[in-house]
Design a protein around this motif. Structure first.
Motif, PDB file in Angstrom:
ATOM      1  N   GLY A 217       0.842  -1.195   0.000  1.00 48.07           N
ATOM      2  CA  GLY A 217       0.000   0.000   0.000  1.00 48.07           C
ATOM      3  C   GLY A 217       0.869   1.235   0.000  1.00 48.07           C
ATOM      4  N   THR A 218       0.214   2.383  -0.036  1.00 49.83           N
ATOM      5  CA  THR A 218       0.976   3.630  -0.118  1.00 49.83           C
ATOM      6  C   THR A 218       0.876   4.449   1.168  1.00 49.83           C
ATOM      7  N   TYR A 219       2.004   5.024   1.553  1.00 56.56           N
ATOM      8  CA  TYR A 219       2.025   5.874   2.756  1.00 56.56           C
ATOM      9  C   TYR A 219       1.255   7.172   2.525  1.00 56.56           C
ATOM     10  N   THR A 220       0.942   7.471   1.257  1.00 55.98           N
ATOM     11  CA  THR A 220       0.219   8.709   0.965  1.00 55.98           C
ATOM     12  C   THR A 220      -1.264   8.597   1.324  1.00 55.98           C
ATOM     13  N   ASP A 221      -1.728   7.389   1.647  1.00 61.38           N
ATOM     14  CA  ASP A 221      -3.119   7.151   2.057  1.00 61.38           C
ATOM     15  C   ASP A 221      -3.209   7.361   3.577  1.00 61.38           C
ATOM     16  N   GLU A 222      -3.646   8.559   3.955  1.00 61.15           N
ATOM     17  CA  GLU A 222      -3.588   8.938   5.382  1.00 61.15           C
ATOM     18  C   GLU A 222      -4.418   8.002   6.269  1.00 61.15           C
TER      19      GLU A 222
ATOM     20  N   GLY B 136      -5.578   4.912   5.642  1.00 60.87           N
ATOM     21  CA  GLY B 136      -5.052   3.540   5.644  1.00 60.87           C
ATOM     22  C   GLY B 136      -3.811   3.437   6.516  1.00 60.87           C
ATOM     23  N   THR B 137      -2.948   4.445   6.437  1.00 57.44           N
ATOM     24  CA  THR B 137      -1.703   4.397   7.213  1.00 57.44           C
ATOM     25  C   THR B 137      -2.002   4.549   8.698  1.00 57.44           C
ATOM     26  N   ARG B 138      -2.956   5.409   9.022  1.00 60.30           N
ATOM     27  CA  ARG B 138      -3.309   5.561  10.450  1.00 60.30           C
ATOM     28  C   ARG B 138      -3.823   4.235  11.003  1.00 60.30           C
ATOM     29  N   HIS B 139      -4.710   3.571  10.261  1.00 63.20           N
ATOM     30  CA  HIS B 139      -5.236   2.272  10.726  1.00 63.20           C
ATOM     31  C   HIS B 139      -4.101   1.274  10.913  1.00 63.20           C
ATOM     32  N   LEU B 140      -3.180   1.274   9.956  1.00 62.15           N
ATOM     33  CA  LEU B 140      -2.058   0.323  10.029  1.00 62.15           C
ATOM     34  C   LEU B 140      -1.212   0.589  11.278  1.00 62.15           C
ATOM     35  N   LEU B 141      -0.900   1.862  11.514  1.00 60.47           N
ATOM     36  CA  LEU B 141      -0.077   2.218  12.684  1.00 60.47           C
ATOM     37  C   LEU B 141      -0.770   1.798  13.976  1.00 60.47           C
ATOM     38  N   GLU B 142      -2.087   2.033  14.026  1.00 56.91           N
ATOM     39  CA  GLU B 142      -2.840   1.697  15.249  1.00 56.91           C
ATOM     40  C   GLU B 142      -2.953   0.182  15.421  1.00 56.91           C
ATOM     41  N   ARG B 143      -3.317  -0.477  14.333  1.00 57.04           N
ATOM     42  CA  ARG B 143      -3.523  -1.931  14.395  1.00 57.04           C
ATOM     43  C   ARG B 143      -2.249  -2.653  14.815  1.00 57.04           C
ATOM     44  N   GLU B 144      -1.106  -2.184  14.273  1.00 58.91           N
ATOM     45  CA  GLU B 144       0.165  -2.875  14.529  1.00 58.91           C
ATOM     46  C   GLU B 144       0.832  -2.409  15.828  1.00 58.91           C
ATOM     47  N   GLY B 145       0.330  -1.322  16.404  1.00 54.61           N
ATOM     48  CA  GLY B 145       0.983  -0.806  17.615  1.00 54.61           C
ATOM     49  C   GLY B 145       2.408  -0.341  17.339  1.00 54.61           C
ATOM     50  N   VAL B 146       2.561   0.416  16.244  1.00 51.83           N
ATOM     51  CA  VAL B 146       3.895   0.884  15.824  1.00 51.83           C
ATOM     52  C   VAL B 146       4.401   1.974  16.776  1.00 51.83           C
ATOM     53  N   ASN B 147       5.709   1.930  17.100  1.00 58.77           N
ATOM     54  CA  ASN B 147       6.308   2.945  17.977  1.00 58.77           C
ATOM     55  C   ASN B 147       7.032   4.049  17.201  1.00 58.77           C
ATOM     56  N   ALA B 148       7.584   3.698  16.041  1.00 59.34           N
ATOM     57  CA  ALA B 148       8.402   4.673  15.306  1.00 59.34           C
ATOM     58  C   ALA B 148       8.347   4.359  13.818  1.00 59.34           C
ATOM     59  N   ILE B 149       8.627   5.385  13.005  1.00 63.02           N
ATOM     60  CA  ILE B 149       8.560   5.233  11.537  1.00 63.02           C
ATOM     61  C   ILE B 149       9.929   5.532  10.926  1.00 63.02           C
ATOM     62  N   LEU B 150      10.362   4.644  10.038  1.00 63.85           N
ATOM     63  CA  LEU B 150      11.527   4.923   9.198  1.00 63.85           C
ATOM     64  C   LEU B 150      10.993   5.185   7.795  1.00 63.85           C
ATOM     65  N   HIS B 151      11.094   6.429   7.349  1.00 68.84           N
ATOM     66  CA  HIS B 151      10.462   6.826   6.085  1.00 68.84           C
ATOM     67  C   HIS B 151      11.489   6.848   4.954  1.00 68.84           C
ATOM     68  N   CYS B 152      11.599   5.695   4.273  1.00 67.59           N
ATOM     69  CA  CYS B 152      12.541   5.565   3.152  1.00 67.59           C
ATOM     70  C   CYS B 152      11.863   5.733   1.799  1.00 67.59           C
ATOM     71  N   ALA B 153      10.549   5.498   1.720  1.00 67.71           N
ATOM     72  CA  ALA B 153       9.881   5.508   0.414  1.00 67.71           C
ATOM     73  C   ALA B 153       9.886   6.913  -0.177  1.00 67.71           C
ATOM     74  N   ALA B 154      10.100   6.996  -1.457  1.00 70.24           N
ATOM     75  CA  ALA B 154      10.029   8.287  -2.160  1.00 70.24           C
ATOM     76  C   ALA B 154      10.117   8.044  -3.648  1.00 70.24           C
ATOM     77  N   ARG B 155       9.739   9.051  -4.397  1.00 72.72           N
ATOM     78  CA  ARG B 155      10.146   9.116  -5.807  1.00 72.72           C
ATOM     79  C   ARG B 155      11.529   9.741  -5.788  1.00 72.72           C
ATOM     80  N   SER B 156      12.490   9.133  -6.501  1.00 70.26           N
ATOM     81  CA  SER B 156      13.866   9.608  -6.323  1.00 70.26           C
ATOM     82  C   SER B 156      14.702   9.649  -7.596  1.00 70.26           C
ATOM     83  N   LEU B 157      14.066   9.926  -8.729  1.00 72.62           N
ATOM     84  CA  LEU B 157      14.837  10.068  -9.970  1.00 72.62           C
ATOM     85  C   LEU B 157      14.928  11.552 -10.339  1.00 72.62           C
ATOM     86  N   VAL B 158      16.150  12.049 -10.377  1.00 71.02           N
ATOM     87  CA  VAL B 158      16.338  13.483 -10.593  1.00 71.02           C
ATOM     88  C   VAL B 158      15.718  13.931 -11.921  1.00 71.02           C
TER      89      VAL B 158
END
Ligand code: NAD
Length: 337
Positions: free
Chosen positions: A50-55, A57-79
């Motif tokens: 899924g996409t982190y841009t889906d606010e 969906g991501t909130r549900h995922l964070l709550e459901r999984e009991g996440v403590n911290a986020i490592l945000h590596c995903a991006a568009r990255s072609l110059v």
């Protein structure tokens, strides 16, 4: 701790997932598989497509999984793509990034480590580049990284978000399990190895730069060293850790650290070492300079050492190119996708 890794099916994210698991943390990967590989995700991590841009969906995922911290590596990255289609870069890297932060805020996850880039500096006035150097990106990609860094800063000031911003220089190398597979591939070392395997000859973009051999100088960092820094940075976002803000809560400032070795290699240095690793000449031609390629980009890495207690342990050219080559030989089909 339990960490959500966005982009955990990608190159940097994947190696970071493995490092987090090895350090005893739990990991959930959120990846839309747009450039990543499902087969690369460690079996002990849970992959959510899924996409982190889906606010929502991501909130549900964070709550459901009991996440403590986020490592945000995903991006568009072609110059180049960012220059042709800046809308996509602003929509995903900036607006989508804010959707992720809003999801995190709603779920009460106030700890974020962000994959930023040396592209935020543009053409530096001085080298090695310190974190206090002016941010003057010269492409839309770098500008979107700078914009999201700003969002992290203001979320810290207003909402007490504890964050670390890691500005990578040129990431290279492989672990035994994970290597670099990008389509298109824009990075020098994999393209040299592809040329060495009989793929398209490599083009050196300019050899009239004011450097000793005329080719641009870059700072290369082993992806496994980078992953170590991510684990250290995530630990630093703990609410009991004063490095990312007052222990009693309140406004915070991001920790900002360059990740590089503080030494540089020219394109010709890298070519020579790659030829030594694969044991034969690599076909190449010399083309014109690319617009916006600075002559020298080398990090000052003192901040990462002092604040994160991090050192680069594997970032020699033979180790980075040798591990990348060993991985390609062991995985001729890449991830099979
Ligand atoms: N590789 C480098 O040399 C380098 C240098 C500086 C900064 N960076 C930054 O590091 C990060 C990782 O780079 P990489 O080389 O591993 O790239 P990558 O393309 O291998 O990995 C990115 C991952 O994010 C996923 N993704 C993209 N958009 C998504 C979305 N909307 N939702 C969920 N997942 C999504 C992709 O499928 C992929 O798995 C990026 O933010 C990049 O800008 C990389």
């Amino acid at each position: 701790m339990k960490v959500l890794v966005t982009g955990g099916a990608g190159y940097v994210g994947g190696v970071s997932v493995d490092a987090l698991l090895a350090a005893g943390h739990e990991v959930v990967v959120l990846d839309d598989l747009s450039t990543g590989h499902a087969g690369s995700v460690h079996p002990e991590a849970r992959l959510v497509s899924g996409t982190y841009t889906d606010e929502e969906g991501t909130r549900h995922l964070l709550e459901r999984e009991g996440v403590n911290a986020i490592l945000h590596c995903a991006a568009r990255s072609l110059v180049a793509e960012s220059m042709a289609n800046p809308a996509r870069y602003y929509r995903e890297n900036v607006a989508g990034g804010v959707a992720l932060l809003e999801a995190a805020r709603a779920a009460g996850v106030l700890r974020v480590v962000f994959s930023s880039s040396a592209a935020t500096y543009g053409v530096p006035d001085a080298t090695p580049i310190t974190e206090d150097a002016p941010l003057r990106p010269i492409n839309a990609y770098g500008e979107t990284k700078r914009a999201f860094e700003g969002a992290l800063r203001w979320y810290g000031a207003a909402y007490g978000l504890r964050s670390a911003i890691l500005r990578y220089f040129n990431v290279a190398g492989a672990t035994e399990r994970l290597g670099e597979v990008h389509r298109p591939e824009t990075h020098l070392i994999p393209n040299l190895l592809i040329a060495g395997e009989g793929g398209p000859a490599l083009t050196l973009f300019g050899e009239d730069y004011p450097t000793p051999d005329g080719t641009p100088i870059r700072d290369y960092i082993h992806v496994a060293d980078l992953a170590d820094a991510h684990v250290a940075a995530l630990v630093a976002t703990d609410p009991s850790d004063a490095r990312t803000g007052p222990v009693a809560g309140g406004p915070t400032e991001p920790v900002i650290a360059n990740l590089g070795t503080s030494s540089g290699f020219s394109v010709r240095d890298v070519l020579r070492e790659a030829e030594a690793v694969i044991g034969k000449p690599i076909p190449h031609t010399v083309g014109a300079r690319r617009a916006g390629d600075p002559p020298v980009l080398v990090a000052s890495n003192g901040r990462a050492r002092e604040v994160l207690g991090w050192t680069a342990r594997r970032s020699t050219l033979p180790e980075m190119i040798g591990s990348a080559w060993a991985w390609r030989r062991a995985h001729p089909e890449g991830y099979g996708d």
